[in-house]
Design an enzyme around this catalytic site. Structure first.
Site, PDB file in Angstrom:
ATOM      1  N   SER A   1       1.170  62.009  85.386  1.00 58.20           N
ATOM      2  CA  SER A   1       0.103  61.288  86.106  1.00 58.20           C
ATOM      3  C   SER A   1       0.045  61.570  87.600  1.00 58.20           C
ATOM      4  CB  SER A   1       0.255  59.786  85.892  1.00 58.20           C
ATOM      5  OG  SER A   1      -0.321  59.443  84.672  1.00 58.20           O
TER       6      SER A   1
ATOM      7  N   LYS B   1      -3.015  63.058  88.884  1.00 55.31           N
ATOM      8  CA  LYS B   1      -4.208  62.242  89.197  1.00 55.31           C
ATOM      9  C   LYS B   1      -4.475  62.216  90.698  1.00 55.31           C
ATOM     10  CE  LYS B   1      -3.945  59.250  85.074  1.00 55.31           C
ATOM     11  NZ  LYS B   1      -2.814  59.507  84.202  1.00 55.31           N
TER      12      LYS B   1
ATOM     13  N   TYR C   1      -7.737  67.695  81.438  1.00 52.50           N
ATOM     14  CA  TYR C   1      -6.912  66.559  81.886  1.00 52.50           C
ATOM     15  C   TYR C   1      -5.467  66.743  81.397  1.00 52.50           C
ATOM     16  CZ  TYR C   1      -4.752  61.945  81.642  1.00 52.50           C
ATOM     17  OH  TYR C   1      -3.848  60.910  81.750  1.00 52.50           O
TER      18      TYR C   1
ATOM     19  N   TYR D   1       0.736  51.819  88.720  1.00 47.92           N
ATOM     20  CA  TYR D   1       0.135  51.016  87.648  1.00 47.92           C
ATOM     21  C   TYR D   1       0.330  49.524  87.877  1.00 47.92           C
ATOM     22  CZ  TYR D   1       0.527  55.659  85.771  1.00 47.92           C
ATOM     23  OH  TYR D   1       0.472  57.008  85.625  1.00 47.92           O
TER      24      TYR D   1
ATOM     25  N   VAL E   1       4.972  59.925  83.875  1.00 46.71           N
ATOM     26  CA  VAL E   1       5.940  59.666  82.802  1.00 46.71           C
ATOM     27  C   VAL E   1       6.898  60.836  82.574  1.00 46.71           C
ATOM     28  CG1 VAL E   1       4.617  57.901  81.556  1.00 46.71           C
ATOM     29  CG2 VAL E   1       4.281  60.315  80.989  1.00 46.71           C
TER      30      VAL E   1
HETATM   31  N1  GLN Z   1      -0.289  62.647  80.324  1.00 45.78           N
HETATM   32  C1  GLN Z   1       0.047  61.249  80.308  1.00 45.78           C
HETATM   33  C2  GLN Z   1      -1.015  60.467  79.573  1.00 45.78           C
HETATM   34  O1  GLN Z   1      -2.173  60.772  79.682  1.00 45.78           O
HETATM   35  C3  GLN Z   1       0.195  60.757  81.706  1.00 45.78           C
HETATM   36  C4  GLN Z   1       0.595  59.296  81.781  1.00 45.78           C
HETATM   37  C5  GLN Z   1       1.527  58.986  82.917  1.00 45.78           C
HETATM   38  O2  GLN Z   1       2.176  59.848  83.499  1.00 45.78           O
HETATM   39  N2  GLN Z   1       1.664  57.725  83.183  1.00 45.78           N
HETATM   40  O3  GLN Z   1      -0.701  59.521  78.880  1.00 45.78           O
END
Ligand code: GLN
Length: 314
Positions: free
Chosen positions: A62, A65, A185, A237, A255
């Protein structure tokens, strides 16, 4: 800032690696060793400090992002981006559907999955090759590639993101290229970075979008300002509020175990620790950052206490 401080921070963080779990909803990520912990710091003066597993490659997840948001802002501008998402913390998990099923609502922010997927559609015309070379530039790391195993693993377990994307399409927030958007993505989540690459990206953001070494502007100042604000309020988050109190730095977790933190005007920090808490944030990574922020008074609001007048001596 010095190597001794980083060593102490890592020692402080290590016991917490046992308090979380490596991600397993993307099966390939469960192969990581949850005991590993590493950190890299890059100051805007160009100094680098590092310790532990700072060279370990792991997937950005993530934290991509942040790059997606800044590239979308660069290429399409503020209004096009915030037509697709709001700018509010969601208080919900990273892959939450919360409220976007209501007719008039749009994703809470660009740093959760629903918002990020909507934003990635804006990047489709740029294409993967362009994005890959942009990520390498922004992270000062020409060895970044797609980790194919992780990509395939997530691609074959992406029912949740797929359902988010089709929900967005049903609300008119995506034009229709759902599968291509999801693929891009997921590819961008599967880029392999190190704590050092993240610290380079942090250094660039800390320096307002100009690479200190070359003097090259890679991101507009207002893009950096918006991106950092989103990181501060939404980057961890449903843990963003507590993290802001404890650490007080614009940050983004993934993650894969990474955390990117920015000390505006001073330095970028990259941390790797794949043992995660229930919210998907590196458990020990957060502790390492808390230690450094407290010890060095880096919390952005500590600036006021650093500058405040001391009590008069009489
Ligand atoms: N690729 C992961 C997903 O889309 C990224 C989520 C994350 O890092 N929190 O679920």
């Amino acid at each position: 800032m010095d190597d001794v401080l980083l060593r102490q921070a890592l020692e402080f963080g290590k016991p917490y690696t046992g308090k979380g779990e490596v991600a397993s909803y993307i099966p390939e990520l469960s192969k990581a060793d949850g005991r590993e912990l590493g950190i890299c710091v890059r100051t805007i003066e160009g100094e680098e400090f590092h310790c532990g597993y700072w060279q370990r490659r792991f997937t950005i997840q993530s934290i991509s992002k942040v790059i997606n948001l800044s590239m979308a802002l660069e290429h399409h501008g503020f209004d096009a981006v915030f037509h697709k998402t709001k700018m509010e913390p969601s208080g919900a998990s990273f892959n939450s559907m919360s409220r976007i099923s209501d007719n008039e609502d749009i994703p809470f922010n660009p740093l959760i999955n629903s918002g990020a997927i909507a934003i990635v559609e804006l990047l489709l015309p740029l294409g993967l090759d362009y994005m890959l070379s942009a990520v390498r530039d922004l992270c000062g790391d020409k060895y970044i590639t797609i980790d194919e195993e992780v990509f395939q693993s997530e691609w074959s377990h992406s029912a949740r993101n797929r359902s988010l994307a089709y929900l967005l399409q049903s609300k008119g927030l995506m034009d229709g290229n759902v599968e291509d958007t999801l693929r891009l993505y997921t590819q961008l989540c599967s880029l392999s970075v190190t704590a050092e690459s993240l610290s380079n990206l942090g250094q660039l953001l800390a320096n307002g979008g100009v690479q200190p070494e070359t003097g090259r502007r890679l991101l507009k100042e207002e893009v950096v300002r918006t991106t950092l604000t989103m990181m501060l309020t939404c980057g961890m988050y449903d843990g963003s509020g507590e993290f802001a109190v404890r650490v007080g730095l614009p940050s983004k977790s993934g993650v894969g175990g990474g955390i990117l933190s920015v000390v505006p005007g001073e330095m970028g920090i990259g941390v790797y620790g794949p043992s995660l808490d229930r919210k998907g944030n590196s458990v020990a990574g957060q502790k390492v950052l808390e230690y450094i922020s407290r010890t060095e008074k880096l919390h952005i609001l500590d600036r006021y206490s650093r500058n405040s007048l001391s009590a008069p001596q009489n």
